[in-house]
Design a protein around this motif. Structure first.
Motif, short mmCIF file in Angstrom:
data_model
loop_
_atom_site.label_atom_id
_atom_site.label_comp_id
_atom_site.label_asym_id
_atom_site.label_seq_id
_atom_site.Cartn_x
_atom_site.Cartn_y
_atom_site.Cartn_z
N ALA A 96 0.84 -1.20 0.00
CA ALA A 96 0.00 0.00 0.00
C ALA A 96 0.87 1.25 0.00
O ALA A 96 0.53 2.26 -0.64
N LEU A 97 2.00 1.20 0.71
CA LEU A 97 2.92 2.34 0.70
C LEU A 97 3.50 2.56 -0.70
O LEU A 97 3.69 3.70 -1.13
N ALA A 98 3.79 1.47 -1.38
CA ALA A 98 4.34 1.59 -2.74
C ALA A 98 3.33 2.24 -3.67
O ALA A 98 3.69 3.06 -4.53
N ARG A 99 2.07 1.90 -3.51
CA ARG A 99 1.02 2.53 -4.33
C ARG A 99 0.93 4.02 -4.03
O ARG A 99 0.53 4.81 -4.89
N GLY A 100 1.28 4.40 -2.80
CA GLY A 100 1.22 5.81 -2.41
C GLY A 100 2.44 6.61 -2.82
O GLY A 100 2.56 7.78 -2.45
N GLY A 101 3.37 5.98 -3.53
CA GLY A 101 4.54 6.71 -4.03
C GLY A 101 5.83 6.43 -3.31
O GLY A 101 6.85 7.06 -3.61
N ALA A 102 5.82 5.50 -2.37
CA ALA A 102 7.03 5.21 -1.60
C ALA A 102 7.67 3.91 -2.06
O ALA A 102 8.12 3.10 -1.25
N SER A 103 7.76 3.71 -3.37
CA SER A 103 8.25 2.44 -3.91
C SER A 103 9.68 2.15 -3.50
O SER A 103 10.02 1.05 -3.05
N ALA A 104 10.56 3.14 -3.65
CA ALA A 104 11.98 2.91 -3.37
C ALA A 104 12.23 2.60 -1.91
O ALA A 104 12.95 1.64 -1.57
N SER A 105 11.64 3.37 -1.00
CA SER A 105 11.87 3.14 0.42
C SER A 105 11.20 1.85 0.90
O SER A 105 11.74 1.13 1.75
N ALA A 106 10.02 1.52 0.35
CA ALA A 106 9.35 0.28 0.71
C ALA A 106 10.17 -0.92 0.26
O ALA A 106 10.32 -1.91 0.98
N SER A 107 10.75 -0.82 -0.94
CA SER A 107 11.59 -1.89 -1.44
C SER A 107 12.84 -2.05 -0.59
O SER A 107 13.27 -3.17 -0.28
#
Length: 288
Positions: free
Chosen positions: A32-43
Motif C-alpha cells: 500500500a505504501l508503494a502505491r502511495g509513491g514510496a516504492s523505493a523506500s518500501a523496497s
C-alpha cells in the motif's frame, strides 16, 4: 520527503536483527505504501527484512513467516525498475529458504504448541496453502523451486488432511480443498486414487474432506434415537462450496443414508409403533 516515504526509511535505519520480531507487521502494509509513491523506500525496507528473515526464520511462527513472504510478494507485484530488481532476488531466496524448511517448521511448531495429536492450527495451514497455490503471485519472484515443491505439497497435504478430519467441514475445509484443486492441474494430480498409497496430495485432501463430510451428514439410528442428538446440518454455504468443488474435481459428494426407523423414545413420544421385523415374524410363523 513524503511521510509515506520517510517512515520506511526510518524503520530500515534500525539495526536489522531488531526488525525480525516485527517483520510480519512491517511487511504487510508495504504494497500500500508503494502505491502511495514510496516504492523505493518500501523496497529498501523489504530487502532488509527479507535478508534478516532468511537467516533467522526460526524466530518467526508459521503465521508470521507466511505474512512476511506474502507481504514481500505483494510489494514486488507493485514495483518496477531498480526497486523491483533489488527485491526480486531477495524474495526469491526467501521463498526458497522458507519452502525448503517449512515441513521442519511445521513439526517444530506442533511440538512447541503441544499439538502433536491434533495437528497445526487450521488458519496456519490455510494461509500457507493459499499462498503457495497462488501461482501468479509466486511467479513475480520466480515461482516455487521445483525440487522443494513436490515434498512441500506432500507435507502440506498431510497437515490439511489432519485439519479436515478433526471436525465438521467449515470455511477452512473449503479453503484447503480449493487450494489443492487450484494446484492440482499444474502438478498433474488426480483427485481420486485407487489406493491410499497411490493418492496424490489432492486425492489425500479430497478423501479426508469426503470422510468429514460423510460423518457430518450421517444419521445414527442405532444408539442415538432422537433427532436432536443427530449431527447438526452443515452450513448451507459450506455445503454448496464443497459440492461445487467436488463436481469440479469429478468426485461424488457424500449423500446421507436412508433414515432408519424411529427408536423407542420417538415412538413413545409420538404414540406410534415400530414396524414389525419381517425376519422375526417369519421365524415365529415357522415355529408355530
Amino acid at each position: 520527503p513524503r511521510a509515506s516515504d520517510s517512515l520506511p526509511r526510518a524503520v530500515a535505519a534500525h539495526e536489522p536483527h531488531r526488525l525480525v520480531a516485527h517483520a510480519a507487521e512491517l511487511c504487510t502494509p508495504l504494497h500500500a505504501l508503494a502505491r502511495g509513491g514510496a516504492s523505493a523506500s518500501a523496497s529498501a525496507l523489504a530487502c532488509v527484512v527479507a535478508t534478516e528473515v532468511e537467516d533467522q526464520h526460526f524466530r518467526l511462527t508459521l503465521r508470521q513467516a507466511q505474512a512476511v513472504m506474502r507481504g514481500c510478494l505483494r510489494l514486488l507485484n507493485e514495483l518496477e525498475g531498480e526497486a523491483a530488481s533489488a527485491l526480486r532476488a531477495r524474495a526469491a531466496k526467501l521463498l526458497s529458504t522458507l519452502a525448503r524448511n517449512l515441513p521442519a517448521k511445521c513439526r517444530a511448531e506442533c511440538v512447541f504448541q503441544r499439538r502433536r495429536a491434533e495437528g497445526l492450527d487450521a488458519a496456519d495451514v490455510v494461509a500457507w496453502c493459499e499462498l503457495l497455490a497462488d501461482a501468479p503471485l509466486l511467479e513475480v519472484a520466480g515461482g516455487l523451486p521445483k525440487e522443494a515443491g513436490a515434498e512441500l505439497w506432500r507435507h502440506l497435504s498431510q497437515e490439511a488432511a489432519t485439519v479436515a478430519r478433526r471436525g465438521e467441514p467449515d470455511e477452512a475445509t473449503v479453503a484447503l480443498l480449493r487450494a489443492f484443486a487450484e494446484e492440482g492441474p499444474r502438478r498433474g494430480w488426480v483427485a481420486a486414487a485407487a489406493s491410499e498409497s497411490d493418492a496424490s496430495p489432492l486425492a489425500a485432501v479430497a478423501s479426508a474432506v469426503a470422510a468429514s463430510w460423510r460423518r457430518a451428514v450421517a444419521v445414527d439410528g442405532e444408539e442415538l434415537e432422537d433427532e436432536e442428538h443427530e449431527p447438526l446440518p452443515l452450513h448451507s454455504e459450506v455445503e454448496e462450496e464443497l459440492g461445487l468443488l467436488f463436481a469440479r474435481l469429478g468426485l461424488e459428494p457424500p449423500s446421507p443414508p436412508p433414515k432408519p426407523p424411529p427408536g423407542p423414545a420417538v415412538l413413545r413420544r409420538e404414540g406410534g409403533r415400530r414396524p414389525p421385523n419381517r425376519s422375526v415374524a417369519m421365524a415365529t410363523a415357522v415355529f408355530e
